[in-house]
Structures are given as structure tokens and as C-alpha cells.
Scaffold this motif. Sequence first.
Motif, PDB file in Angstrom:
ATOM      1  N   THR A  23     -72.657 -98.710  24.640  1.00  0.00           N
ATOM      2  CA  THR A  23     -71.538 -97.756  24.601  1.00  0.00           C
ATOM      3  C   THR A  23     -71.847 -96.588  23.678  1.00  0.00           C
ATOM      4  OG1 THR A  23     -69.991 -99.565  24.983  1.00  0.00           O
ATOM      5  CG2 THR A  23     -69.073 -97.508  24.126  1.00  0.00           C
ATOM      6  N   LEU A  24     -72.478 -96.888  22.552  1.00  0.00           N
ATOM      7  CA  LEU A  24     -72.807 -95.836  21.589  1.00  0.00           C
ATOM      8  C   LEU A  24     -73.831 -94.868  22.175  1.00  0.00           C
ATOM      9  CD1 LEU A  24     -72.516 -94.713  18.723  1.00  0.00           C
ATOM     10  CD2 LEU A  24     -74.362 -96.256  18.012  1.00  0.00           C
ATOM     11  N   VAL A  25     -74.826 -95.418  22.897  1.00  0.00           N
ATOM     12  CA  VAL A  25     -75.850 -94.565  23.494  1.00  0.00           C
ATOM     13  C   VAL A  25     -75.229 -93.641  24.549  1.00  0.00           C
ATOM     14  CG1 VAL A  25     -77.902 -94.558  24.979  1.00  0.00           C
ATOM     15  CG2 VAL A  25     -77.764 -96.123  23.038  1.00  0.00           C
ATOM     16  N   VAL A  26     -74.363 -94.228  25.414  1.00  0.00           N
ATOM     17  CA  VAL A  26     -73.716 -93.423  26.452  1.00  0.00           C
ATOM     18  C   VAL A  26     -72.859 -92.321  25.829  1.00  0.00           C
ATOM     19  CG1 VAL A  26     -72.042 -93.473  28.323  1.00  0.00           C
ATOM     20  CG2 VAL A  26     -73.770 -95.259  28.170  1.00  0.00           C
ATOM     21  N   ALA A  27     -72.077 -92.689  24.805  1.00  0.00           N
ATOM     22  CA  ALA A  27     -71.217 -91.692  24.151  1.00  0.00           C
ATOM     23  C   ALA A  27     -72.054 -90.582  23.524  1.00  0.00           C
ATOM     24  CB  ALA A  27     -70.352 -92.371  23.091  1.00  0.00           C
ATOM     25  N   THR A  28     -73.187 -90.966  22.926  1.00  0.00           N
ATOM     26  CA  THR A  28     -74.062 -89.965  22.300  1.00  0.00           C
ATOM     27  C   THR A  28     -74.626 -89.009  23.336  1.00  0.00           C
ATOM     28  OG1 THR A  28     -74.670 -91.552  20.572  1.00  0.00           O
ATOM     29  CG2 THR A  28     -76.111 -89.649  20.864  1.00  0.00           C
ATOM     30  N   LEU A  29     -75.042 -89.574  24.495  1.00  0.00           N
ATOM     31  CA  LEU A  29     -75.583 -88.725  25.554  1.00  0.00           C
ATOM     32  C   LEU A  29     -74.527 -87.751  26.084  1.00  0.00           C
ATOM     33  CD1 LEU A  29     -77.711 -91.342  27.544  1.00  0.00           C
ATOM     34  CD2 LEU A  29     -78.566 -89.492  26.100  1.00  0.00           C
ATOM     35  N   VAL A  30     -73.294 -88.272  26.274  1.00  0.00           N
ATOM     36  CA  VAL A  30     -72.218 -87.418  26.783  1.00  0.00           C
ATOM     37  C   VAL A  30     -71.904 -86.305  25.807  1.00  0.00           C
ATOM     38  CG1 VAL A  30     -69.772 -87.357  27.387  1.00  0.00           C
ATOM     39  CG2 VAL A  30     -71.203 -89.211  28.230  1.00  0.00           C
ATOM     40  N   MET A  31     -71.768 -86.642  24.532  1.00  0.00           N
ATOM     41  CA  MET A  31     -71.451 -85.627  23.520  1.00  0.00           C
ATOM     42  C   MET A  31     -72.576 -84.612  23.402  1.00  0.00           C
ATOM     43  SD  MET A  31     -68.454 -86.265  22.579  1.00  0.00           S
ATOM     44  CE  MET A  31     -68.356 -85.106  21.221  1.00  0.00           C
ATOM     45  N   THR A  32     -73.824 -85.069  23.535  1.00  0.00           N
ATOM     46  CA  THR A  32     -74.952 -84.143  23.469  1.00  0.00           C
ATOM     47  C   THR A  32     -74.927 -83.173  24.642  1.00  0.00           C
ATOM     48  OG1 THR A  32     -76.294 -85.819  22.349  1.00  0.00           O
ATOM     49  CG2 THR A  32     -77.465 -83.983  23.390  1.00  0.00           C
ATOM     50  N   ALA A  33     -74.626 -83.726  25.836  1.00  0.00           N
ATOM     51  CA  ALA A  33     -74.548 -82.867  27.021  1.00  0.00           C
ATOM     52  C   ALA A  33     -73.438 -81.835  26.876  1.00  0.00           C
ATOM     53  CB  ALA A  33     -74.308 -83.722  28.263  1.00  0.00           C
ATOM     54  N   ILE A  34     -72.278 -82.260  26.350  1.00  0.00           N
ATOM     55  CA  ILE A  34     -71.166 -81.330  26.141  1.00  0.00           C
ATOM     56  C   ILE A  34     -71.565 -80.237  25.156  1.00  0.00           C
ATOM     57  CG2 ILE A  34     -68.844 -81.126  25.181  1.00  0.00           C
ATOM     58  CD1 ILE A  34     -68.262 -83.904  26.311  1.00  0.00           C
ATOM     59  N   PHE A  35     -72.258 -80.639  24.084  1.00  0.00           N
ATOM     60  CA  PHE A  35     -72.678 -79.656  23.074  1.00  0.00           C
ATOM     61  C   PHE A  35     -73.654 -78.647  23.671  1.00  0.00           C
ATOM     62  CE2 PHE A  35     -75.843 -78.407  19.878  1.00  0.00           C
ATOM     63  CZ  PHE A  35     -75.019 -77.745  18.975  1.00  0.00           C
ATOM     64  N   ILE A  36     -74.615 -79.153  24.468  1.00  0.00           N
ATOM     65  CA  ILE A  36     -75.597 -78.257  25.087  1.00  0.00           C
ATOM     66  C   ILE A  36     -74.907 -77.281  26.038  1.00  0.00           C
ATOM     67  CG2 ILE A  36     -77.568 -78.181  26.660  1.00  0.00           C
ATOM     68  CD1 ILE A  36     -78.468 -80.857  25.431  1.00  0.00           C
ATOM     69  N   LYS A  37     -73.970 -77.830  26.846  1.00  0.00           N
ATOM     70  CA  LYS A  37     -73.249 -76.970  27.809  1.00  0.00           C
ATOM     71  C   LYS A  37     -72.420 -75.923  27.080  1.00  0.00           C
ATOM     72  CE  LYS A  37     -71.504 -75.998  31.951  1.00  0.00           C
ATOM     73  NZ  LYS A  37     -70.507 -75.018  31.618  1.00  0.00           N
ATOM     74  N   ARG A  38     -71.750 -76.332  26.013  1.00  0.00           N
ATOM     75  CA  ARG A  38     -70.934 -75.375  25.260  1.00  0.00           C
ATOM     76  C   ARG A  38     -71.801 -74.300  24.619  1.00  0.00           C
ATOM     77  NH1 ARG A  38     -67.084 -78.233  21.208  1.00  0.00           N
ATOM     78  NH2 ARG A  38     -66.203 -78.904  23.212  1.00  0.00           N
ATOM     79  N   THR A  39     -72.938 -74.702  24.062  1.00  0.00           N
ATOM     80  CA  THR A  39     -73.841 -73.736  23.445  1.00  0.00           C
ATOM     81  C   THR A  39     -74.368 -72.750  24.477  1.00  0.00           C
ATOM     82  OG1 THR A  39     -74.505 -75.396  21.814  1.00  0.00           O
ATOM     83  CG2 THR A  39     -75.945 -73.482  22.092  1.00  0.00           C
ATOM     84  N   TYR A  40     -74.687 -73.290  25.677  1.00  0.00           N
ATOM     85  CA  TYR A  40     -75.183 -72.430  26.759  1.00  0.00           C
ATOM     86  C   TYR A  40     -74.116 -71.426  27.191  1.00  0.00           C
ATOM     87  CZ  TYR A  40     -76.762 -71.072  31.422  1.00  0.00           C
ATOM     88  OH  TYR A  40     -77.118 -70.360  32.530  1.00  0.00           O
TER      89      TYR A  40
END
Length: 387
Positions: free
Chosen positions: A114-131
Motif C-alpha cells: 500500500t505504501l509503495v502504491v501510494a508513493t507512486l501515485v503521489m509521485t505521478a501527481i507531483f510530476i504532472k503538477r510540475t509539468y
Amino acid sequence: MVNYYTVLGVTEAASSSEIRAAFKRLALQYHPDKNDGSAEMEERFKEINHAYQVLSNPYQKARYDIQWQFGQPDELYYTPPPPPPSPAYRRAYKEPEVNWRENWVATAYAFGFTLVVATLVMTAIFIKRTYDEKKMEELLTQRRGIFQVAQNKYKLGEIESAISTINTLGVFMDGEDDMEAYKTSLMESFVFEAEHNYNQGVYEEAIYYFELIENYAPRNPLPLQEHLALAYREVNRPYKSLKKLKELLIFNYRKMETYLLMAQIYRDDIHDITEAKRYFEVASDLAIEKYKSIYGNAYPLVLSGASLPEEHYYLYTGLASAYLETGELEKAIKSTKWNISVWPDSVENYLIAAQSFEVLGDDAEACESIKKAREHGYTGTLNSPCL
């Protein structure tokens, strides 16, 4: 099985109100407080109360009626409980042992996943927001550059190109308030220049700014469009003037003055007397509607030339002249009579009447109209038997 209906002294068809009334009556009769605490009366009261509790509840009453009709509930619905397990079964059965280590390992794996999935999702959101933020910053920079180009064009006198460039930006975004204010100030300056030049009689210059407003402003007030139509006529562009006036009619800008102007353009600039007459008639109908709304049907007795703007004189005199030119002589004479009653010193209307009478062969009336024209200052000459 106790018959609760008999206990309360009512029939099986008794209504809820009858059951309630019977209970109140019996409760007063058998209540222990009314019988010096008699144990017998107390038991009787309990029986009455229990019967009422059953029969006053629709669900319990329905269940009781079925039981009373078909037998005891135990006989119909009773299901014996399963037998207890035998001693041999109890001896053979053993509670399973819990492997706490395996439980902790499984829980740790689940938490880790669960922690790995949450980390991946939050990372993707951060990358998308930065983009997105980077792309928005690039877009705002690009739009700011277009705005600066427009400003430079305006400074060089390329006014139409400047406003066209600003219009490519479309709706302004957050942080672009200064750009929006600049465009608004440009449009306001166009309105000022258009109206100023129009009032000064500099019609070509006025048309330039009126057309800028028409082509690039988010809205173009109808009075400005009317002034553009008038300016077109002043510079001898009658067809453009008519086109703009007809557009105003589509927007329900139906003033008597608008139809009058169209009639005058058809008569004086395009020389189409039939169309001119049609628009004179529409303008006349609008004027009469206005008279009736103010004075009622007695408006002919009230109106005078002093109370009407000069456009009304041009309207009715133009209509009479149009009738004369299209050969509708009776209408021409009728129009001049109305006009003369309102403007008794109108030389033009006396002359229209004289020509109409003359064509009809009524020389006496023609001569009388010419006489009236001379009395009001007419000094010209006419080919008339009266002279």
C-alpha cells in the motif's frame, strides 16, 4: 389459548377505536387502585391489559388472529433446536492454533504494498503538477510576448493590427489584468475618436473607428451602429448605409427615424421611389402609433407643427411627394391636407397638392393651392393655367 376478544368483551370484527374504548372501560372497572388492592382484580387487570396490548398492535393482532384460527404457534412454526454435539465430537474438536509470525509478515507485506502504491501515485501527481505549472508558465510568457508586440504596433500607428493581435489572446487569464485593462482602454479610445469625429463632420475618420469597434469590440452598442450608417451616407456610400440600417432592424432597433432615413436614401441617393414610398409608409405608421399612445385617437385635433420634431415634417412631406411621383394622386392630396393642417405655412405641401389636382384635371383646386403657396412666400414659376 385465551380469547382476547372475549377478555375485552368485543367481537373479532371490532375496530381499533372499539377495542380502545372497551379497554378503557374495563381498566377503570378492574384497576387495583379501584378495588382496594385486590389480588384477584389485579390478575384480571393484567389479563385485560395484555389482551389490549396484543389487539391494539396491528402486527401482533394479525399474528394472534392466525394463531387463533389455525392453532397454537408452536404447532405451526416451531422448529426444534439442533442437538448438542456429542461428547466424542467435543473431544475430537480442537481450536486451530494461530501462527502469529505469519500474520505479522502478511500484514507487513500488505502495508508495504500500500505504501509503495501510494508513493507512486503521489509521485505521478507531483510530476504532472510540475509539468502543468511549467507549461502554464511557458504559455503565460508566450502570451505576454504577443501582448508586447501589440503594444509596439500601436505605438507605431498600426492600430488595427495592434487590436487584431490582442484579440488573438482571447479570454485573459489570472495575472493578465494589465493586458485586459489595456485592451479596454483601447476600445474606449476608439469610441471617443469615432463619436468625436462624427460630431465634427469628419466622417471618413469616424467610419475608420466605428469599423474598428464593429470588428474587434466584444459588443457594439446600437446607437454607434446607427451613427456608422449615417456616416456612410454622408460619404456617399448609400448601399453600405442601407445594409447597416437593415441590420439594426434585425436587432429590433425599429425607430421612426431609422425608416425615414432609409426612405430618404432610396429617394435621394438610389432614386428608387417605390422603395422610398414603402419606407415612408412604415415610418408614418410608427409615428401614428406614438401619437395614439400619447394623445389617443384624437391626436389629429391636438397635434401642431410646434409640438413635433422637424423629422416628422420631412416624413409626411416626403410621403406626399412619393405618392405624387408614383401616381397615387388621391393619397398625395390626402397627405397634403393632413400636413397643411399641422404645418399651415408649408409651401412644399401646397405645391404637391397643386400638381396632384392639376394631373387630375381639377384646375380650380390646383389654382387655389398655388394661391395659398404664394400667400406663404412662394415666388417661383409653374406651368399652370392659373398664371
